[in-house]
Design an enzyme around this catalytic site. Structure first.
Site, PDB file in Angstrom:
ATOM      1  CB  SER A 188      30.384  94.318  71.829  1.00 53.37           C
ATOM      2  OG  SER A 188      29.712  93.085  71.800  1.00 53.37           O
ATOM      3  CD  GLU A 243      30.103  87.336  73.613  1.00 57.12           C
ATOM      4  OE1 GLU A 243      30.133  88.581  73.578  1.00 57.12           O
ATOM      5  OE2 GLU A 243      30.728  86.631  72.797  1.00 57.12           O
ATOM      6  CE  LYS A 288      33.880  93.686  72.962  1.00 53.43           C
ATOM      7  NZ  LYS A 288      34.680  92.621  72.514  1.00 53.43           N
ATOM      8  CG  HIS A 325      30.558  92.664  76.586  1.00 53.68           C
ATOM      9  ND1 HIS A 325      31.061  91.860  75.572  1.00 53.68           N
ATOM     10  CD2 HIS A 325      29.295  92.979  76.214  1.00 53.68           C
ATOM     11  CE1 HIS A 325      30.129  91.708  74.653  1.00 53.68           C
ATOM     12  NE2 HIS A 325      29.067  92.380  75.003  1.00 53.68           N
ATOM     13  CG  ASN A 326      34.438  89.865  74.981  1.00 53.64           C
ATOM     14  OD1 ASN A 326      33.611  90.746  74.824  1.00 53.64           O
ATOM     15  ND2 ASN A 326      35.343  89.582  74.070  1.00 53.64           N
TER      16      ASN A 326
HETATM   17  P1  NBP Z   1      41.396  90.869  62.170  1.00 51.34           P
HETATM   18  O1  NBP Z   1      41.508  90.710  63.640  1.00 51.34           O
HETATM   19  O2  NBP Z   1      41.261  89.688  61.308  1.00 51.34           O
HETATM   20  O3  NBP Z   1      42.674  91.724  61.665  1.00 51.34           O
HETATM   21  C1  NBP Z   1      42.845  92.024  60.321  1.00 51.34           C
HETATM   22  C2  NBP Z   1      43.473  93.396  60.173  1.00 51.34           C
HETATM   23  O4  NBP Z   1      44.689  93.477  60.933  1.00 51.34           O
HETATM   24  C3  NBP Z   1      43.856  93.687  58.728  1.00 51.34           C
HETATM   25  O5  NBP Z   1      43.641  95.048  58.490  1.00 51.34           O
HETATM   26  C4  NBP Z   1      45.329  93.318  58.707  1.00 51.34           C
HETATM   27  O6  NBP Z   1      46.054  93.966  57.701  1.00 51.34           O
HETATM   28  C5  NBP Z   1      45.749  93.840  60.049  1.00 51.34           C
HETATM   29  N1  NBP Z   1      47.028  93.307  60.536  1.00 51.34           N
HETATM   30  C6  NBP Z   1      47.377  92.053  60.902  1.00 51.34           C
HETATM   31 BR1  NBP Z   1      46.284  90.598  60.833  1.00 51.34          BR
HETATM   32  N2  NBP Z   1      48.638  91.958  61.324  1.00 51.34           N
HETATM   33  C7  NBP Z   1      49.128  93.190  61.201  1.00 51.34           C
HETATM   34  C8  NBP Z   1      50.391  93.736  61.466  1.00 51.34           C
HETATM   35  N3  NBP Z   1      51.373  93.013  61.987  1.00 51.34           N
HETATM   36  N4  NBP Z   1      50.575  95.054  61.235  1.00 51.34           N
HETATM   37  C9  NBP Z   1      49.574  95.810  60.749  1.00 51.34           C
HETATM   38  N5  NBP Z   1      48.339  95.342  60.456  1.00 51.34           N
HETATM   39  C10 NBP Z   1      48.115  94.047  60.692  1.00 51.34           C
HETATM   40  O7  NBP Z   1      40.213  91.912  61.815  1.00 51.34           O
HETATM   41  P2  NBP Z   1      38.745  92.031  62.404  1.00 51.34           P
HETATM   42  O8  NBP Z   1      38.072  90.711  62.565  1.00 51.34           O
HETATM   43  O9  NBP Z   1      38.098  93.082  61.569  1.00 51.34           O
HETATM   44  O10 NBP Z   1      38.974  92.617  63.872  1.00 51.34           O
HETATM   45  C11 NBP Z   1      39.644  93.831  64.121  1.00 51.34           C
HETATM   46  C12 NBP Z   1      39.764  94.014  65.625  1.00 51.34           C
HETATM   47  O11 NBP Z   1      38.449  94.098  66.188  1.00 51.34           O
HETATM   48  C13 NBP Z   1      40.460  92.848  66.339  1.00 51.34           C
HETATM   49  O12 NBP Z   1      41.184  93.332  67.439  1.00 51.34           O
HETATM   50  C14 NBP Z   1      39.307  92.001  66.817  1.00 51.34           C
HETATM   51  O13 NBP Z   1      39.649  91.217  67.940  1.00 51.34           O
HETATM   52  C15 NBP Z   1      38.286  93.077  67.175  1.00 51.34           C
HETATM   53  N6  NBP Z   1      36.891  92.632  67.136  1.00 51.34           N
HETATM   54  C16 NBP Z   1      36.459  91.765  66.174  1.00 51.34           C
HETATM   55  C17 NBP Z   1      35.120  91.369  66.172  1.00 51.34           C
HETATM   56  C18 NBP Z   1      34.614  90.422  65.111  1.00 51.34           C
HETATM   57  O14 NBP Z   1      33.441  90.026  65.220  1.00 51.34           O
HETATM   58  N7  NBP Z   1      35.396  90.090  64.106  1.00 51.34           N
HETATM   59  C19 NBP Z   1      34.239  91.879  67.123  1.00 51.34           C
HETATM   60  C20 NBP Z   1      34.701  92.797  68.056  1.00 51.34           C
HETATM   61  C21 NBP Z   1      36.037  93.166  68.057  1.00 51.34           C
HETATM   62  P3  NBP Z   1      46.334  93.210  56.298  1.00 51.34           P
HETATM   63  O15 NBP Z   1      45.076  93.382  55.502  1.00 51.34           O
HETATM   64  O16 NBP Z   1      47.473  93.966  55.740  1.00 51.34           O
HETATM   65  O17 NBP Z   1      46.649  91.781  56.595  1.00 51.34           O
END
Ligand code: NBP
Length: 485
Positions: free
Chosen positions: A131, A193, A186, A189-190
């Protein structure tokens, strides 16, 4: 194949993955980066990671070959089938004792399944809540790892180094527990939130509609609150949002369409609490409030035809009311956290997890969206009594609510009179009043169930024995076969 040189590998080069890698690099860990679209590996190495010790890989095989044993692999990709796909691709290249950590927002039943499946293959699986968003990932997130306990000693030095630190320097990361417990915590937590945000939105609406305060005046109130018991990240950013002016000098917040989005973790918490029979009513109301907000067109029509009170302005002492509003917010927040901890306690019972509640409060103390001074008090409560049945039974919180309750009741009664919705503030008070009633009207409810469905009831002086009454003289004496209180 090259010699293993990386301390840890990370798959997923979107916002979270890139920032977590740079954070690990800052703490002297050599990280190997990989991504489904491999061109992003090169782009990352040539740009954001230029000049760092980060290395890259262009296939899963190459990635695994570059990791020191036991391999430690963090997956940070879109939750769902993408995680399963990567696990499937990784397993043929791993050895017994290697570790896979899923740091995405996975639903905990998936984590339980993955943990069990991989244990059979000798791979240690961890589901870790992360988080704090982009900034947290870069400079110190709150980390909530749970899963195969044998993994902890190997990932602990990395996780605790990169995690946020509480004001006393303690890392906001500790071992949560077995199987899906990290992702469960988590999820809660959400949910909390969602509740915190909804409570803040309700006091904003009361200040705006009921008291007629300007955005700058409201920002001052939040500033004040942030210097006291309510000191928290969400209060702080609300102050800044209210102060923020668009290019025309007007507050930007008022130009934003009032329809709330959601990604589903609040809904998961609500559904899970219904399944377990734990009344986390505040999180439920927070989710429903987002649903109601999204019915914008219907609300616009309703606003023109449905009657409300004639006068929606508060006529009393505004300064005193603002103090009472702060008390209402604080009391409702205590109830919300009490409900969240009740839910975690029940899940721990259901799954046999040994959760450390003081540790969970510490993990949320810094780095994450709900970070607050208040969480330090929760940590103290569970440190003082690890068996605490309910947060509201802790002497500090008992007293805090006792002090706040008059203001809380006044605010809600005024909001009702003025016709301003307060679903979260009110449900917290209803829960509180329900919990402190030795007797609730469920005796009548049981009588009704027995009257129309022969569902039976228990007598106060003989609990455990199912009794059926022929209420009308017309029904028989046969009762329904199962008694479910
Ligand atoms: P995203 O949730 O936007 O995911 C993007 C990533 O997933 C890229 O590396 C993409 O690869 C890969 N991907 C996808 Br989309 N589909 C895929 C598939 N079918 N097979 C393999 N790879 C795949 O990224 P993020 O916002 O960095 O979040 C990552 C994780 O962390 C998520 O589970 C999210 O819920 C969690 N999270 C996010 C936050 C936040 O603030 N963003 C906070 C806390 C937790 P590609 O580049 O090849 O498309």
């Amino acid at each position: 194949m090259s010699q293993p040189t990386a301390d840890v590998g990370l798959i997923g080069l979107a916002v979270m993955g890139q920032n977590l890698i740079l954070n690990m690099n800052d703490h002297d860990f050599v990280v190997c980066a990989y991504n489904r679209t491999t061109s992003k590996v090169d782009h990352f190495l040539e740009n954001e990671a230029k000049g760092t010790k980060v290395i890259g890989a262009h296939s899963v095989e190459e990635f695994c070959s570059k990791l020191k044993r036991p391999r430690k692999i963090v997956i940070l990709v879109k939750a769902g089938s993408a995680v399963d796909n990567f696990i499937e691709q990784l397993v043929p290249h791993l050895e017994q004792g290697d570790i896979i950590v899923d740091g995405g927002n996975s639903h905990f039943p998936d984590t339980i399944r993955r943990c069990e499946d991989l244990e059979k293959k000798g791979i240690l699986f961890v589901g870790s809540g992360v988080s704090g968003g982009e900034e947290g990932a870069r400079y110190g997130p709150s980390l909530m790892p749970g899963g195969n306990p044998k993994a902890w000693e190997h990932i602990k030095p990395i996780f605790q180094a990169i995690a946020a630190k509480a004001p006393d320097g303690a890392p906001c990361c500790d071992w949560v527990g077995e199987t899906g417990s990290g992702h469960y915590v988590k999820m809660v937590h959400n949910g909390i939130e969602y509740g915190d945000m909804q409570l803040i939105c309700e006091v904003y609406q009361i200040m705006k509609e009921g008291l007629g305060l300007s955005e700058d005046e409201m920002a001052c109130v939040f500033e004040d609150w942030n210097n006291g018991d309510l000191d928290s990240f969400l209060i702080e950013i609300t102050r800044d949002i209210l102060k923020f002016k668009d290019t025309d000098g007007k507050p930007l917040v008022e130009k934003i369409r009032d329809t709330a989005g959601q990604k589903g973790t609040g809904k998961w918490t609500g559904i899970d609490s219904l399944d377990r029979g734990i009344p986390t009513t505040l999180i439920g109301e927070a989710v429903y409030s987002r649903c109601l907000s999204s019915l914008k067109d219907e609300r616009v029509r309703a606003s023109k035809i449905l009657a409300g009170p004639k006068d929606a302005k508060y006529n009393g002492d505004k300064k005193q009311f603002l103090d009472q509003l702060g008390q209402a917010l604080y009391a409702a927040k205590i109830v919300s956290y009490a409900q969240g901890f009740m839910l975690m306690r029940q899940a721990a019972k259901d799954y046999g997890w040994k959760l450390n509640y003081a540790g969970i409060a510490l993990m949320w103390r810094g780095g994450c969206i709900i970070r607050s001074v208040f969480l330090g008090k929760i940590k103290d409560a569970y440190n003082n009594n690890p068996q605490l049945e309910n947060l509201l039974f802790d002497p500090f919180f008992q007293e805090a609510i006792a002090k706040a309750q008059d203001g809380w009741r006044h605010v809600i009664s005024q909001a009702v009179v003025l016709g301003i919705p307060t679903p979260a503030l009110s449900t917290a008070l209803n829960f509180y009043d329900g919990l402190r009633h030795e007797k609730l009207p469920a005796n009548l409810l049981q009588a009704q169930r027995d009257y129309f469905g022969a569902h039976t009831y228990e007598l106060l002086d003989n609990p455990g024995k199912a009794v059926h009454t022929n209420w009308t003289g017309r029904g028989g004496d046969v009762s329904a076969s199962t008694y479910m209180a």
